[in-house]
Structures are given as C-alpha cells and as structure tokens.
Design a protein around this motif. Structure first.
Motif, PDB file in Angstrom:
ATOM      1  N   LEU A 175       0.837  -1.199   0.000  1.00  0.00           N
ATOM      2  CA  LEU A 175       0.000   0.000   0.000  1.00  0.00           C
ATOM      3  C   LEU A 175       0.873   1.250   0.000  1.00  0.00           C
ATOM      4  O   LEU A 175       1.925   1.281   0.641  1.00  0.00           O
ATOM      5  CB  LEU A 175      -0.914   0.018   1.219  1.00  0.00           C
ATOM      6  CG  LEU A 175      -1.921  -1.121   1.344  1.00  0.00           C
ATOM      7  CD1 LEU A 175      -2.656  -1.037   2.668  1.00  0.00           C
ATOM      8  CD2 LEU A 175      -2.899  -1.107   0.181  1.00  0.00           C
ATOM      9  N   THR A 176       0.420   2.280  -0.701  1.00  0.00           N
ATOM     10  CA  THR A 176       1.124   3.561  -0.664  1.00  0.00           C
ATOM     11  C   THR A 176       0.946   4.170   0.727  1.00  0.00           C
ATOM     12  O   THR A 176       0.073   3.767   1.500  1.00  0.00           O
ATOM     13  CB  THR A 176       0.577   4.528  -1.722  1.00  0.00           C
ATOM     14  OG1 THR A 176      -0.797   4.797  -1.417  1.00  0.00           O
ATOM     15  CG2 THR A 176       0.718   3.959  -3.125  1.00  0.00           C
ATOM     16  N   ALA A 211      -2.537   5.519   1.118  1.00  0.00           N
ATOM     17  CA  ALA A 211      -3.522   4.444   1.257  1.00  0.00           C
ATOM     18  C   ALA A 211      -3.481   3.880   2.683  1.00  0.00           C
ATOM     19  O   ALA A 211      -4.529   3.620   3.285  1.00  0.00           O
ATOM     20  CB  ALA A 211      -3.264   3.336   0.243  1.00  0.00           C
ATOM     21  N   ARG A 212      -2.290   3.717   3.209  1.00  0.00           N
ATOM     22  CA  ARG A 212      -2.170   3.202   4.583  1.00  0.00           C
ATOM     23  C   ARG A 212      -2.745   4.207   5.584  1.00  0.00           C
ATOM     24  O   ARG A 212      -3.426   3.836   6.534  1.00  0.00           O
ATOM     25  CB  ARG A 212      -0.709   2.885   4.889  1.00  0.00           C
ATOM     26  CG  ARG A 212      -0.483   2.290   6.255  1.00  0.00           C
ATOM     27  CD  ARG A 212      -1.283   0.995   6.412  1.00  0.00           C
ATOM     28  NE  ARG A 212      -1.472   0.680   7.798  1.00  0.00           N
ATOM     29  CZ  ARG A 212      -0.701  -0.152   8.489  1.00  0.00           C
ATOM     30  NH1 ARG A 212       0.284  -0.766   7.891  1.00  0.00           N
ATOM     31  NH2 ARG A 212      -0.929  -0.377   9.745  1.00  0.00           N
ATOM     32  N   LEU A 252      -6.504   4.002   5.355  1.00  0.00           N
ATOM     33  CA  LEU A 252      -6.964   2.769   6.001  1.00  0.00           C
ATOM     34  C   LEU A 252      -6.967   2.922   7.522  1.00  0.00           C
ATOM     35  O   LEU A 252      -7.938   2.558   8.192  1.00  0.00           O
ATOM     36  CB  LEU A 252      -6.094   1.586   5.583  1.00  0.00           C
ATOM     37  CG  LEU A 252      -6.473   0.225   6.164  1.00  0.00           C
ATOM     38  CD1 LEU A 252      -7.890  -0.176   5.762  1.00  0.00           C
ATOM     39  CD2 LEU A 252      -5.473  -0.832   5.722  1.00  0.00           C
ATOM     40  N   GLN A 286     -13.606  12.643   0.029  1.00  0.00           N
ATOM     41  CA  GLN A 286     -12.205  12.643  -0.368  1.00  0.00           C
ATOM     42  C   GLN A 286     -11.577  14.008  -0.102  1.00  0.00           C
ATOM     43  O   GLN A 286     -10.407  14.092   0.282  1.00  0.00           O
ATOM     44  CB  GLN A 286     -12.084  12.262  -1.837  1.00  0.00           C
ATOM     45  CG  GLN A 286     -12.461  10.822  -2.096  1.00  0.00           C
ATOM     46  CD  GLN A 286     -12.421  10.455  -3.564  1.00  0.00           C
ATOM     47  OE1 GLN A 286     -12.036  11.251  -4.408  1.00  0.00           O
ATOM     48  NE2 GLN A 286     -12.809   9.223  -3.865  1.00  0.00           N
ATOM     49  N   LYS A 320      -4.770  12.348  -4.735  1.00  0.00           N
ATOM     50  CA  LYS A 320      -4.000  11.316  -4.022  1.00  0.00           C
ATOM     51  C   LYS A 320      -4.923  10.463  -3.156  1.00  0.00           C
ATOM     52  O   LYS A 320      -4.773   9.246  -3.086  1.00  0.00           O
ATOM     53  CB  LYS A 320      -2.911  11.945  -3.150  1.00  0.00           C
ATOM     54  CG  LYS A 320      -1.687  12.353  -3.901  1.00  0.00           C
ATOM     55  CD  LYS A 320      -0.588  12.765  -2.943  1.00  0.00           C
ATOM     56  CE  LYS A 320       0.665  13.091  -3.723  1.00  0.00           C
ATOM     57  NZ  LYS A 320       1.780  13.383  -2.822  1.00  0.00           N
ATOM     58  N   LYS A 349      -6.894   8.084  -5.411  1.00  0.00           N
ATOM     59  CA  LYS A 349      -6.062   6.939  -5.804  1.00  0.00           C
ATOM     60  C   LYS A 349      -5.890   5.966  -4.640  1.00  0.00           C
ATOM     61  O   LYS A 349      -5.922   4.745  -4.823  1.00  0.00           O
ATOM     62  CB  LYS A 349      -4.702   7.414  -6.300  1.00  0.00           C
ATOM     63  CG  LYS A 349      -4.764   8.075  -7.660  1.00  0.00           C
ATOM     64  CD  LYS A 349      -3.389   8.554  -8.099  1.00  0.00           C
ATOM     65  CE  LYS A 349      -3.473   9.254  -9.455  1.00  0.00           C
ATOM     66  NZ  LYS A 349      -2.147   9.744  -9.889  1.00  0.00           N
ATOM     67  N   ALA A 350      -5.722   6.497  -3.439  1.00  0.00           N
ATOM     68  CA  ALA A 350      -5.553   5.643  -2.248  1.00  0.00           C
ATOM     69  C   ALA A 350      -6.816   4.833  -1.977  1.00  0.00           C
ATOM     70  O   ALA A 350      -6.745   3.630  -1.697  1.00  0.00           O
ATOM     71  CB  ALA A 350      -5.207   6.502  -1.035  1.00  0.00           C
ATOM     72  N   ILE A 351      -7.969   5.465  -2.087  1.00  0.00           N
ATOM     73  CA  ILE A 351      -9.235   4.756  -1.875  1.00  0.00           C
ATOM     74  C   ILE A 351      -9.435   3.713  -2.970  1.00  0.00           C
ATOM     75  O   ILE A 351      -9.908   2.603  -2.711  1.00  0.00           O
ATOM     76  CB  ILE A 351     -10.419   5.743  -1.782  1.00  0.00           C
ATOM     77  CG1 ILE A 351     -10.314   6.513  -0.470  1.00  0.00           C
ATOM     78  CG2 ILE A 351     -11.752   5.016  -1.878  1.00  0.00           C
ATOM     79  CD1 ILE A 351     -11.335   7.602  -0.281  1.00  0.00           C
ATOM     80  N   GLU A 404      -7.046   2.121  -4.471  1.00  0.00           N
ATOM     81  CA  GLU A 404      -6.126   1.032  -4.109  1.00  0.00           C
ATOM     82  C   GLU A 404      -6.726   0.159  -3.006  1.00  0.00           C
ATOM     83  O   GLU A 404      -6.700  -1.073  -3.093  1.00  0.00           O
ATOM     84  CB  GLU A 404      -4.808   1.661  -3.650  1.00  0.00           C
ATOM     85  CG  GLU A 404      -3.691   0.713  -3.396  1.00  0.00           C
ATOM     86  CD  GLU A 404      -2.407   1.434  -2.988  1.00  0.00           C
ATOM     87  OE1 GLU A 404      -1.489   0.717  -2.555  1.00  0.00           O
ATOM     88  OE2 GLU A 404      -2.314   2.679  -3.085  1.00  0.00           O
ATOM     89  N   LEU A 405      -7.299   0.779  -1.987  1.00  0.00           N
ATOM     90  CA  LEU A 405      -7.934   0.031  -0.894  1.00  0.00           C
ATOM     91  C   LEU A 405      -9.160  -0.739  -1.394  1.00  0.00           C
ATOM     92  O   LEU A 405      -9.419  -1.853  -0.939  1.00  0.00           O
ATOM     93  CB  LEU A 405      -8.325   0.980   0.241  1.00  0.00           C
ATOM     94  CG  LEU A 405      -7.166   1.645   0.989  1.00  0.00           C
ATOM     95  CD1 LEU A 405      -7.686   2.705   1.950  1.00  0.00           C
ATOM     96  CD2 LEU A 405      -6.323   0.617   1.724  1.00  0.00           C
TER      97      LEU A 405
END
Length: 182
Positions: A79-80, A83-84, A87, A104, A117, A120-122, A124-125
């Motif tokens: 995870l980026t 993203a972490r 989370l 967001q 950003k 993109k993180a969401i 990825e999750l």
C-alpha cells in the motif's frame, strides 16, 4: 557441685498468634476481597468470569479490533503511504455498521494532500477490498479486516453483510523471492 538444671533462657516467650480473620488465608486477603477492594477503588472497573469475553483497555469511546492475520500480512499489499493513512483513518473512525462518513476532500485536508491522491488511495484500498464506496461521502470498512464494539456485534454485522462480503473478499497477495540478475 553444679546443678543439672538447665540455664534460664534469655529469649522471652512468644505471644500467641491471633486467629486469622474469616476473609484471610495464611495472612493474605482472599482473591474475592482483593477484587472487591479493586472494584471500589477503580470507580467503574469490571471483572468478568466469562471465558469467551476478555476485558480490553482502550482510549476514547471507540474500540476497534484488527484481524491479526491481515495485519501481519499487510506489508504484502504494498500500500502507498496515503492508502495506509486512509486505512488507519477508516479503522479509527467507523461506526457500528463499519461505515465512515467522509469525503475525499475532507480526507485530503486531513492528510494535507490533494484530493487526487486520496482518490487513488481509496481506489487502491477498494481493489484489495479493505473498503468500498456505499454512496457519496459514505465508505464501508470491511468488517473482516477491522470492526468495532466487540465480537457479538461483529458476528451480527458479518451475517447481515454476508452476500456483500463474498463479493469483497480480502486476498493476501503472494510475494515470491526476487529473481537475482547475473
């Protein structure tokens, strides 16, 4: 001529030991007496004898528990950082239904980064099924990763979301050994 009588003892005779109180065992208080004293002093502390439930110590009003297996393998998801962070935010801000009300833009403001950003993180999750969007401004945290308020509620929530969770299974990625180049 010397007498065969023993010499007088210099130590005074010992006083008799008082009988222990009913709540004492070998001079120590019984466990029940100690628990009652602790309960009185702790102002609200509780004790449980139910082996299924264990007492937890946590700060604030929200209690979250995280899957040990997923937590131990979280590094495999690669995870980026954002993203972490997202989370971790979701884990600490979800309600009894594993829902988090946020946007967001608010998350970007919270983490001092762009909304792009966060998006993109969401994403990825979501690909890894840690969370998914229920509707605008409302995200659901996968209760198989993290949940709140204890195991009885967790079981009820998982049963109520059974079909949704089958669509959002978290699969731990396999990480092979890196091939060495010569």
């Amino acid at each position: 001529m010397r007498s065969s009588a023993p010499a007088p003892s210099r130590t005074p005779p010992l006083a008799p030991v008082p009988a222990p109180e009913r709540d004492d065992v070998n001079g120590l208080e019984s466990a029940a007496a100690l628990l009652n004293k602790f309960k009185e002093l702790s102002k609200g502390g509780t004790f449980t004898y139910d082996r299924k439930r264990r007492p937890y110590a946590f700060y604030g009003t929200n209690h979250s528990s995280v899957s040990d297996v997923l937590q131990a393998n979280l590094w495999k998801f690669r995870l980026t950082t954002v993203a972490r962070d997202v989370l971790d935010y979701l884990v600490t801000h979800h309600d009894r239904q594993a829902l988090v009300k946020t946007t967001q833009a608010k998350l970007g403001e919270h983490f001092c980064c762009s909304q792009t950003k966060v998006s993109k993180a969401i994403g990825e999750l979501s690909r890894h099924n840690f969370t998914w969007k229920e509707k605008r401004g409302l995200y659901r945290l996968n209760p198989l990763y993290a949940y709140g308020w204890g195991s009885d509620h967790h079981r009820e929530l998982v049963v109520s979301l059974q079909n949704v969770l089958l669509e959002h299974q978290i699969e731990i990625p396999t990480v092979g050994k890196k091939e060495t180049s010569r």
